[in-house]
Design an enzyme around this catalytic site. Structure first.
Site, mmCIF file in Angstrom:
data_model
loop_
_atom_site.group_PDB
_atom_site.id
_atom_site.type_symbol
_atom_site.label_atom_id
_atom_site.label_comp_id
_atom_site.label_asym_id
_atom_site.label_seq_id
_atom_site.Cartn_x
_atom_site.Cartn_y
_atom_site.Cartn_z
ATOM 1 N N HIS A 45 0.820 -1.221 0.000
ATOM 2 C CA HIS A 45 0.000 0.000 0.000
ATOM 3 C C HIS A 45 0.850 1.265 0.000
ATOM 4 O O HIS A 45 2.058 1.242 0.265
ATOM 5 C CB HIS A 45 -0.971 -0.002 1.193
ATOM 6 N N CYS B 228 2.533 -4.979 6.989
ATOM 7 C CA CYS B 228 2.266 -4.775 5.564
ATOM 8 C C CYS B 228 3.444 -4.057 4.899
ATOM 9 O O CYS B 228 4.327 -3.530 5.565
ATOM 10 C CB CYS B 228 0.979 -3.981 5.373
#
Length: 534
Positions: free
Chosen positions: A426, A445
């Site tokens: 992301h 992440c």
């Protein structure tokens, strides 16, 4: 009192003999007799259903020890004699020991035991060379990789049908595996020749410097292959260029100055680098050979994400990975990217909600005002109506969500490959972190430095104007899912040692300590780095 293991072995032998007799050995006079060889094979194979069934299915005809088996036997012994070259535990399939046992066999019973020993060695060799000597998840819980193992029955069938091609096809067929094998050989030769010489003494060195430190630096760079034969006594342009090349290969800022980080990397011994290569070989065996003609390669230790097409890197960006703490380290696994979400909401993971935000809310109900409190029906809850002190991490009934915005924790786009660990790639509003050499700051992440360009590259195969397509959705400010017409394989890897197309090695720090754990497991399995094994 009799041993339960003796009972188990006896029961296995009975099953093997029953299988043999079930082939019609008693009813059919032409069937092979219950000889000392067949009895010995049945007894030795008794604890392996696969081996027992294999020999019973061939009426105990030998695979290795018959007069006609010499070529097959030699092909296998030649193959496993290379176990140390692959960084595998020699004692599991010791070629010298098997050959000695074969030569020493005097009776049919001896021959039967050698027969089964070689079959066990073949199964172990195929298991280890194709998919690794270790089980990744048992070594470190952060390694979620599913290894593709060969079926033992298929191994025996394929080997019998065509031994040499089967053996030649076991090792990973990737260019990287071949390059690592070559690097292992070169490092062992360098170690045998005395290594890279004396270490560079402590202290910063920069262009223009002179003295013993520069001489030690020059000599070490020459030994490592970064500098040709040189007699220069000062830190000149040639040494500066060599230092920059070294820094690039080791993930350091290529400023041409030997500071603390560069000095530490320069002084790592070839023995330690060899250990990294042996771990890299094992990791390469864990990975599927077919990674996808087009795939995404995220190397956690390199803090990078790449798109690879036809073996060539077509896009590359820096990344930030999970912090080095037990519950925030980024896992290793492979999956398929299916879609991207433009203007995403951030659904705060339960662990972050209860460990980080609940204590804040208990002190101040208006804390973290950018996050919405959500009930079990998906409705936004007024914080003023909640007594946060009545809850703890176990019974807190709410979730938290951050709506799309420029300040969203996920930035303006996330890339999804749904997985049990809720890991994805992301954007991020925290751009300054990408300037650091070591970028382990997330909750697990992978954050990308150039997420928009990454999106354009992914969409290029399904749109003549990928940037326009992406920006049209972005401008709406609304959460939008854009599916990839062709899902793209994603590989989250942890490579601390790899070779470029020219064969020159790159090394990175073992930021999570996973390589150290793997190395210890390899040692426990019988791998001896740098030693002549067998």
């Amino acid at each position: 009192m009799s041993s339960p293991h003796r009972h188990k072995a006896g029961f296995g032998l009975a099953l093997c003999l029953a299988a043999f007799l079930g082939t019609g050995a008693l009813a059919n006079p032409s069937a092979p007799a219950l000889t000392p060889f067949t009895r010995s094979v049945a007894e030795a194979a008794g604890r392996s259903d696969v081996i027992s069934a294999f020999y019973a299915g061939r009426s105990y005809r030998p695979l290795w020890t018959g007069p006609e088996d010499a070529e097959r036997r030699q092909a296998f012994l030649t193959a496993i004699a290379q176990a140390s070259a692959h960084g595998l535990p020699v004692q599991r399939y010791d070629a010298a020991e098997l050959a000695a046992r074969f030569r020493a066999a005097r009776t049919e019973a001896d021959r039967g035991r050698v027969e089964v020993a070689m079959t066990r060695a073949l199964l172990a060799w195929a298991h280890d060379l194709r998919g690794g000597a270790l089980e990744p998840g048992k070594v470190d819980p952060g390694i979620k990789r599913e290894v593709q193992r060969l079926d033992p029955r298929s191994v025996l069938t394929a080997f019998e049908a065509d031994p040499r091609p089967f053996l030649n096809g076991l090792a990973p067929r990737t260019p990287e595996y071949a390059r690592l094998m070559r690097a292992r050989m070169e490092l062992e030769a360098r170690i045998a020749a005395g290594g890279w010489g004396p270490q560079v003494p402590a202290g910063k060195l920069r262009p223009g410097a002179t003295g013993e430190g520069v001489l030690a630096l020059r000599n070490r760079l020459m030994a490592m292959g970064y500098l040709g034969r040189s007699t220069v006594a000062g830190y000149d342009a040639s040494i500066e260029a060599a230092v920059r090349a070294f820094q690039i290969d080791h993930g350091l800022t290529p400023d041409g100055v030997v500071g603390e980080g560069t000095l530490a990397a320069l002084n790592v011994s070839p023995e330690t680098r060899l250990e990294s290569v042996l771990v890299a070989l094992e990791r390469e065996r864990w990975l599927a050979s077919d990674r996808g003609e087009r795939h995404i390669w995220v190397n956690l230790t390199d803090f990078s994400a790449r798109i690879v097409e036809g073996g060539k890197v077509t896009f590359e960006t820096r990344s930030v990975i999970g912090k080095d703490s037990p519950d925030q380290r980024s896992p290793e696994f492979s999956d398929e990217m299916e879609y991207m979400v433009i203007n995403p909401s951030w659904h705060v993971p339960r662990s972050i909600t209860t460990k980080e935000y609940l204590p804040l809310l208990q002190r101040n109900p208006n804390a973290a005002a950018h996050l919405k409190l959500i009930d079990s029906r998906g409705q936004v809850v007024n914080r003023g109506s909640v007594n946060f002190n009545a809850y703890n991490a176990r019974n807190f009934p709410y979730s938290m969500r951050q709506p799309p915005s420029d300040g969203n924790a996920l930035g303006l786009v996330k890339f999804m490959f749904p997985n049990p660990w809720n890991i994805y790639l992301h954007d991020t509003p925290s751009k300054s972190l990408f300037d650091r050499e070591v970028r382990a700051f997330s909750h697990g992440c992978i954050r990308l430095a150039q997420p928009f360009d990454f999106a354009y590259a992914l969409l290029a195969r399904q749109s003549d104007d990928p940037e326009g397509l992406f920006q049209s959705h972005l401008r709406t400010g609304k959460e939008t899912v854009v599916r990839l017409e062709e899902p793209v394989p994603v590989h989250l890897v942890y490579s601390t040692a790899w070779a470029g197309p020219t064969g020159r090695m790159s090394y990175r720090q073992d930021i999570y300590g996973r390589d150290g754990v793997i190395l210890e497991a390899l040692r426990a399995a019988g791998v001896v780095p740098g030693a002549v094994q067998g």
